[in-house]
Design a protein around this motif. Sequence first.
Motif, PDB file in Angstrom:
ATOM      1  N   ASP A   1     -29.067  78.974  40.136  1.00 44.27           N
ATOM      2  CA  ASP A   1     -28.569  77.824  39.390  1.00 44.27           C
ATOM      3  C   ASP A   1     -27.558  77.040  40.215  1.00 44.27           C
ATOM      4  OD1 ASP A   1     -30.167  78.534  37.288  1.00 44.27           O
ATOM      5  OD2 ASP A   1     -28.547  79.370  36.065  1.00 44.27           O
ATOM      6  N   LEU A   2     -26.687  77.738  40.942  1.00 48.61           N
ATOM      7  CA  LEU A   2     -25.716  77.060  41.795  1.00 48.61           C
ATOM      8  C   LEU A   2     -26.403  76.287  42.912  1.00 48.61           C
ATOM      9  CD1 LEU A   2     -22.908  79.744  42.122  1.00 48.61           C
ATOM     10  CD2 LEU A   2     -22.803  77.583  40.878  1.00 48.61           C
ATOM     11  N   ILE A   3     -27.439  76.857  43.500  1.00 47.87           N
ATOM     12  CA  ILE A   3     -28.182  76.178  44.568  1.00 47.87           C
ATOM     13  C   ILE A   3     -28.863  74.934  44.017  1.00 47.87           C
ATOM     14  CG2 ILE A   3     -30.179  76.383  46.118  1.00 47.87           C
ATOM     15  CD1 ILE A   3     -29.363  79.381  46.422  1.00 47.87           C
ATOM     16  N   VAL A   4     -29.500  75.063  42.867  1.00 45.33           N
ATOM     17  CA  VAL A   4     -30.169  73.917  42.239  1.00 45.33           C
ATOM     18  C   VAL A   4     -29.151  72.818  41.938  1.00 45.33           C
ATOM     19  CG1 VAL A   4     -31.372  73.146  40.144  1.00 45.33           C
ATOM     20  CG2 VAL A   4     -32.116  75.217  41.323  1.00 45.33           C
ATOM     21  N   GLU A   5     -27.999  73.195  41.396  1.00 44.93           N
ATOM     22  CA  GLU A   5     -26.956  72.216  41.077  1.00 44.93           C
ATOM     23  C   GLU A   5     -26.449  71.524  42.337  1.00 44.93           C
ATOM     24  OE1 GLU A   5     -25.264  69.854  38.545  1.00 44.93           O
ATOM     25  OE2 GLU A   5     -26.504  71.521  37.885  1.00 44.93           O
ATOM     26  N   ALA A   6     -26.272  72.289  43.414  1.00 44.18           N
ATOM     27  CA  ALA A   6     -25.823  71.702  44.689  1.00 44.18           C
ATOM     28  C   ALA A   6     -26.867  70.717  45.222  1.00 44.18           C
ATOM     29  CB  ALA A   6     -25.557  72.800  45.717  1.00 44.18           C
ATOM     30  N   LEU A   7     -28.139  71.053  45.100  1.00 44.93           N
ATOM     31  CA  LEU A   7     -29.202  70.151  45.567  1.00 44.93           C
ATOM     32  C   LEU A   7     -29.268  68.880  44.711  1.00 44.93           C
ATOM     33  CD1 LEU A   7     -32.008  72.728  46.404  1.00 44.93           C
ATOM     34  CD2 LEU A   7     -30.714  71.334  48.019  1.00 44.93           C
ATOM     35  N   ARG A   8     -29.062  69.021  43.419  1.00 48.52           N
ATOM     36  CA  ARG A   8     -29.041  67.834  42.547  1.00 48.52           C
ATOM     37  C   ARG A   8     -27.898  66.897  42.945  1.00 48.52           C
ATOM     38  NH1 ARG A   8     -30.105  71.002  37.010  1.00 48.52           N
ATOM     39  NH2 ARG A   8     -32.360  70.974  37.088  1.00 48.52           N
ATOM     40  N   HIS A   9     -26.732  67.469  43.201  1.00 45.96           N
ATOM     41  CA  HIS A   9     -25.579  66.670  43.614  1.00 45.96           C
ATOM     42  C   HIS A   9     -25.876  65.960  44.930  1.00 45.96           C
ATOM     43  CE1 HIS A   9     -21.467  65.394  44.131  1.00 45.96           C
ATOM     44  NE2 HIS A   9     -21.470  65.944  45.342  1.00 45.96           N
ATOM     45  N   LYS A  10     -26.425  66.681  45.894  1.00 43.80           N
ATOM     46  CA  LYS A  10     -26.763  66.096  47.197  1.00 43.80           C
ATOM     47  C   LYS A  10     -27.779  64.966  47.018  1.00 43.80           C
ATOM     48  CE  LYS A  10     -27.059  66.386  51.788  1.00 43.80           C
ATOM     49  NZ  LYS A  10     -26.005  66.029  52.669  1.00 43.80           N
TER      50      LYS A  10
ATOM     51  N   ARG B   1     -27.385  57.179  46.048  1.00 43.40           N
ATOM     52  CA  ARG B   1     -26.367  56.119  46.102  1.00 43.40           C
ATOM     53  C   ARG B   1     -26.305  55.496  47.495  1.00 43.40           C
ATOM     54  NH1 ARG B   1     -22.068  59.708  43.908  1.00 43.40           N
ATOM     55  NH2 ARG B   1     -22.867  60.154  41.855  1.00 43.40           N
ATOM     56  N   GLU B   2     -26.335  56.359  48.501  1.00 39.84           N
ATOM     57  CA  GLU B   2     -26.286  55.870  49.887  1.00 39.84           C
ATOM     58  C   GLU B   2     -27.505  55.007  50.178  1.00 39.84           C
ATOM     59  OE1 GLU B   2     -26.658  57.921  54.221  1.00 39.84           O
ATOM     60  OE2 GLU B   2     -25.319  58.931  52.797  1.00 39.84           O
ATOM     61  N   ASN B   3     -28.653  55.391  49.686  1.00 39.93           N
ATOM     62  CA  ASN B   3     -29.883  54.632  49.881  1.00 39.93           C
ATOM     63  C   ASN B   3     -29.776  53.261  49.214  1.00 39.93           C
ATOM     64  OD1 ASN B   3     -32.508  54.135  50.711  1.00 39.93           O
ATOM     65  ND2 ASN B   3     -33.433  55.253  48.993  1.00 39.93           N
ATOM     66  N   GLU B   4     -29.230  53.206  47.984  1.00 40.07           N
ATOM     67  CA  GLU B   4     -29.050  51.930  47.281  1.00 40.07           C
ATOM     68  C   GLU B   4     -28.116  51.003  48.059  1.00 40.07           C
ATOM     69  OE1 GLU B   4     -30.627  50.690  44.570  1.00 40.07           O
ATOM     70  OE2 GLU B   4     -31.858  52.507  44.714  1.00 40.07           O
ATOM     71  N   GLU B   5     -27.019  51.551  48.588  1.00 36.03           N
ATOM     72  CA  GLU B   5     -26.084  50.735  49.369  1.00 36.03           C
ATOM     73  C   GLU B   5     -26.748  50.182  50.621  1.00 36.03           C
ATOM     74  OE1 GLU B   5     -22.280  52.561  50.175  1.00 36.03           O
ATOM     75  OE2 GLU B   5     -22.250  53.446  48.162  1.00 36.03           O
ATOM     76  N   LEU B   6     -27.530  51.002  51.290  1.00 45.67           N
ATOM     77  CA  LEU B   6     -28.237  50.547  52.509  1.00 45.67           C
ATOM     78  C   LEU B   6     -29.258  49.465  52.176  1.00 45.67           C
ATOM     79  CD1 LEU B   6     -28.705  53.930  54.393  1.00 45.67           C
ATOM     80  CD2 LEU B   6     -27.194  52.041  55.023  1.00 45.67           C
ATOM     81  N   LYS B   7     -29.940  49.604  51.018  1.00 47.80           N
ATOM     82  CA  LYS B   7     -30.904  48.577  50.592  1.00 47.80           C
ATOM     83  C   LYS B   7     -30.198  47.258  50.343  1.00 47.80           C
ATOM     84  CE  LYS B   7     -34.444  51.396  48.339  1.00 47.80           C
ATOM     85  NZ  LYS B   7     -35.051  51.770  47.054  1.00 47.80           N
ATOM     86  N   LYS B   8     -29.005  47.296  49.716  1.00 49.13           N
ATOM     87  CA  LYS B   8     -28.252  46.084  49.437  1.00 49.13           C
ATOM     88  C   LYS B   8     -27.818  45.426  50.731  1.00 49.13           C
ATOM     89  CE  LYS B   8     -26.458  47.473  44.940  1.00 49.13           C
ATOM     90  NZ  LYS B   8     -25.299  47.924  44.168  1.00 49.13           N
ATOM     91  N   ARG B   9     -27.327  46.214  51.702  1.00 51.58           N
ATOM     92  CA  ARG B   9     -26.909  45.664  52.998  1.00 51.58           C
ATOM     93  C   ARG B   9     -28.092  45.012  53.716  1.00 51.58           C
ATOM     94  NH1 ARG B   9     -23.658  50.150  56.238  1.00 51.58           N
ATOM     95  NH2 ARG B   9     -22.236  50.745  54.593  1.00 51.58           N
ATOM     96  N   LEU B  10     -29.210  45.695  53.682  1.00 54.17           N
ATOM     97  CA  LEU B  10     -30.413  45.192  54.352  1.00 54.17           C
ATOM     98  C   LEU B  10     -30.862  43.898  53.686  1.00 54.17           C
ATOM     99  CD1 LEU B  10     -32.458  45.758  56.578  1.00 54.17           C
ATOM    100  CD2 LEU B  10     -33.797  47.052  54.918  1.00 54.17           C
ATOM    101  N   ALA B  11     -30.822  43.851  52.371  1.00 51.52           N
ATOM    102  CA  ALA B  11     -31.198  42.645  51.660  1.00 51.52           C
ATOM    103  C   ALA B  11     -30.230  41.506  51.989  1.00 51.52           C
ATOM    104  CB  ALA B  11     -31.238  42.892  50.161  1.00 51.52           C
TER     105      ALA B  11
END
Length: 173
Positions: free
Chosen positions: A144-153, A159-169
């Motif tokens: 459960d801890l591993i799954v939770e850590a992967l969800r957080h990651k 979020r990082e992907n969304e920011e990069l898409k906005k910069r690229l746009a």
Amino acid sequence: MSDTEEDNEISFPVKFLGRVEVVRSDGLEILSEAAQSLKTPDQFSSEKAARKSKVHLFLSLSGIDILENKTKFLLYSCPLSTISFCAVLPSSPKVFGFVARHPAADTNHCYLFQSQAFSHVLVSVIGDAFRASKKEESIRGGRDLIVEALRHKNKVLQRENEELKKRLAGQTN
């Protein structure tokens, strides 16, 4: 004794001596006090009235179920996580019992049984099931801890992907 492969459940025919509310959750003296209490008649206790009936203990990694022998009526169900103590009564080697916390109330109950030949074996098997349950619980908890850590990651990367898409746009405009 029968073993059901698909449920990983073991059944033991024993004599049920009774269930007594106890003040502490462990110790041989608790078993002795509970056994002594069952010998004392109590007109107000239905727990003591139901004693000395033949039952089947069904033991699995999830808990212990106590079924009335003839009707297969479920008398009690004790999840292994609520069991705090299990032993053979030193003064009477055919008697064994366990203490379990009531799941809905803040009380402990001692369940006492008699087996002509298997008391020590049953206590050992219950102890093994308890340890196996705890081990499985800790493995499951680790997963459960591993799954939770992967969800957080995953959220951080989204979020990082969304920011990069906005910069690229912004750069292409």
